[in-house]
Enzyme design. Sequence first.
Site, mmCIF file in Angstrom:
data_model
loop_
_atom_site.group_PDB
_atom_site.id
_atom_site.type_symbol
_atom_site.label_atom_id
_atom_site.label_comp_id
_atom_site.label_asym_id
_atom_site.label_seq_id
_atom_site.Cartn_x
_atom_site.Cartn_y
_atom_site.Cartn_z
ATOM 1 N N LYS A 1 86.243 53.240 49.952
ATOM 2 C CA LYS A 1 84.907 52.732 50.279
ATOM 3 C C LYS A 1 84.009 52.834 49.062
ATOM 4 O O LYS A 1 83.639 53.919 48.642
ATOM 5 C CB LYS A 1 84.306 53.491 51.454
ATOM 6 C CG LYS A 1 83.021 52.849 51.917
ATOM 7 C CD LYS A 1 82.737 53.103 53.378
ATOM 8 C CE LYS A 1 81.795 52.024 53.900
ATOM 9 N NZ LYS A 1 81.264 52.338 55.210
ATOM 10 N N THR B 1 107.728 63.362 61.442
ATOM 11 C CA THR B 1 107.122 62.439 60.480
ATOM 12 C C THR B 1 106.920 63.176 59.165
ATOM 13 O O THR B 1 106.614 64.365 59.152
ATOM 14 C CB THR B 1 105.741 61.915 60.934
ATOM 15 O OG1 THR B 1 104.875 63.040 61.075
ATOM 16 C CG2 THR B 1 105.818 61.165 62.227
ATOM 17 N N GLU C 1 107.100 56.996 65.060
ATOM 18 C CA GLU C 1 106.753 56.993 66.484
ATOM 19 C C GLU C 1 107.296 55.754 67.198
ATOM 20 O O GLU C 1 107.207 55.647 68.418
ATOM 21 C CB GLU C 1 105.216 57.032 66.640
ATOM 22 C CG GLU C 1 104.559 58.333 66.184
ATOM 23 C CD GLU C 1 104.285 58.385 64.679
ATOM 24 O OE1 GLU C 1 104.842 57.554 63.932
ATOM 25 O OE2 GLU C 1 103.501 59.250 64.251
ATOM 26 N N TRP D 1 84.703 47.833 51.550
ATOM 27 C CA TRP D 1 86.047 48.401 51.668
ATOM 28 C C TRP D 1 86.997 47.721 50.689
ATOM 29 O O TRP D 1 87.026 46.495 50.590
ATOM 30 C CB TRP D 1 86.589 48.209 53.075
ATOM 31 C CG TRP D 1 85.864 49.007 54.115
ATOM 32 C CD1 TRP D 1 84.940 48.535 55.013
ATOM 33 C CD2 TRP D 1 85.989 50.409 54.366
ATOM 34 N NE1 TRP D 1 84.491 49.570 55.809
ATOM 35 C CE2 TRP D 1 85.114 50.729 55.428
ATOM 36 C CE3 TRP D 1 86.753 51.427 53.783
ATOM 37 C CZ2 TRP D 1 84.986 52.013 55.939
ATOM 38 C CZ3 TRP D 1 86.625 52.711 54.299
ATOM 39 C CH2 TRP D 1 85.743 53.000 55.355
HETATM 40 P P1 AMP Z 1 106.663 56.818 58.667
HETATM 41 O O1 AMP Z 1 106.551 57.051 60.113
HETATM 42 O O2 AMP Z 1 106.626 58.067 57.867
HETATM 43 O O3 AMP Z 1 107.808 55.951 58.305
HETATM 44 O O4 AMP Z 1 105.342 56.024 58.217
HETATM 45 C C1 AMP Z 1 104.856 54.911 58.916
HETATM 46 C C2 AMP Z 1 103.780 54.256 58.110
HETATM 47 O O5 AMP Z 1 104.314 53.705 56.907
HETATM 48 C C3 AMP Z 1 103.132 53.074 58.793
HETATM 49 O O6 AMP Z 1 102.136 53.455 59.701
HETATM 50 C C4 AMP Z 1 102.577 52.290 57.616
HETATM 51 O O7 AMP Z 1 101.349 52.795 57.181
HETATM 52 C C5 AMP Z 1 103.597 52.534 56.553
HETATM 53 N N1 AMP Z 1 104.506 51.385 56.481
HETATM 54 C C6 AMP Z 1 105.752 51.288 56.964
HETATM 55 N N2 AMP Z 1 106.289 50.084 56.669
HETATM 56 C C7 AMP Z 1 105.343 49.389 56.005
HETATM 57 C C8 AMP Z 1 105.259 48.074 55.449
HETATM 58 N N3 AMP Z 1 106.274 47.222 55.480
HETATM 59 N N4 AMP Z 1 104.102 47.719 54.859
HETATM 60 C C9 AMP Z 1 103.055 48.555 54.797
HETATM 61 N N5 AMP Z 1 103.071 49.800 55.284
HETATM 62 C C10 AMP Z 1 104.194 50.219 55.892
#
Ligand code: AMP
Length: 533
Positions: A431, A177, A321, A436
Amino acid sequence: MSEQPLAIRAIFEHAMRAHAHKYIISRDGDAVVRFTYAQFGRRVAQLAHALRKLGIGPGDRVASFAWNGHRHLELYFAVPMIGAVLHTVNIRLFPDQVAFVLDHAGDRAVFVDASLVKAIKPAIALNPDAERAFVVMGETSELLAGSSRYEELLAAEPDTYDWPEFDERSAALLCYTSATTGDPKGVLYSHRSTYIHALSIGLTDAMGIGERDRVLPVVPLFHVNAWGTPFVSLMVGADFIMPMERLDPAGLVELLESERVTVSAGVPTIWMAVRDLLRARNTRLPLLRKVIIGGSAMPPSLMDDLEELGIRAIHAWGMTEMSPVGTLNVDSSAADDKPELRRKERYTQGRFSPIVSWRLVDESGNDVPADGTSRGELLVRGYAVAREYYRNDAATAAGFEPDGWFHTGDVATIDPYGYLEIVDRVKDFIKSGGEWISSVEVENLLMGHPGVKEAAVFGVAHPKWQERPVAAVVLREGHDLDEEAIRGWLLERLAKWQTPDRILFMTVIPRTGVGKFLKRELRAQNERLFAEG
Ligand code: AMP
């Protein structure tokens, strides 16, 4: 029924038999090269032999440090099909992070694109004694110590391979990640999860990719397996087109046009740039049916703008994940006679994939109703959801419940028809005075302002209010706006307490390796903005 293992080999062999005449297309230097699936398959076999000669065997990790190109795609199949694991390294990590992931994964070989040799050198210098082979892909005069050349390795090998069969639970791919805090965390995908994920994203109500499609992933092959697009494309026999390093909007639009691309995918920032270019040139991409947009929230204004340009924008949500697709936004029948509901739902992250189970829970872990307004943290579990981080017990214990539920760290609502709306990351909420504020909500509004090109909203410690929102804004060319003008515009649309106290004008907003706004850095740069004295 037969218990034939679900494996990447099954996708590959079907593609070779059923769709041998379809194409893998890639930029390569100044040229665009084309291989039929059959030619591609022969090169995959040659690569498998070459990997064996490098001493790579079942279970070994092999890293790629590469753009979206045909050689990288060859690794996608050859490495897992000999039972090894392809670790796709994010080329935009800092050298110490690259050194960390290569070491943590224990990679025995690293395949590097010629144009990235320079970029990987500082990472290699941090751990010069590691025992690993280097292979350089493409033409270059600059090599790494002891490295071999990809094309020379392949040329010496036969073009068929007797692919082994193994347990479908064997590891196939590894991705870390793009950590916004701490060391990157690894997620290991199995053959089985990869196969099931590919099937699920191909569905009509998911990405809906078919044999007639010409698919161009802008999302990197190192960002969660390019969201599964390589596997679903070969499964259905779609032509697959890769841009290499030409990720600038002009380079992308040129390739989308010349290769008559019908489906594409990438993070919002890429599509903002493409939109701006299409508008500036007053052109259209009439064959581009749809783009899958995710990785961070797609501002509603981007969706409207793309639709005005004739491109259907499908909002998707997922995580490393989760292989990664969790939800996709395709219209359901539920809102056919409810235009208000449809208007609201179409901007959300969409409905869940059939291979994902979910729960929405409050801070004590109690389920929150799916009524479209109650907020909770989203927990997921499923056929292509990890159950642990690779070699990282502490992160596993923090992220996963003992019965397998994974804490996404996203706060969301789910409406009665199953539409998920991500309100914010748990840690990006602001916050202020006990209330929030969702950074995403304010960003979406700001990005709808005609003079604003990009906006990221984050919290800064405040002596009176605990935290107050601050917006980093990049203006569009030709727009001359000051802080008061933007705050005034926002105040007509938001409550005063939700409106950022400061608007900071920037030329670029810092980003993570996969193009998301890096709020941690914005917070660090501005931590003393409201400090007293
Ligand atoms: P990653 O694993 O690095 O791709 O990051 C995953 C995270 O990206 C998720 O838990 C979200 O917080 C954010 N994320 C991915 N797609 C979206 C989306 N369409 N809208 C809002 N947040 C997103």
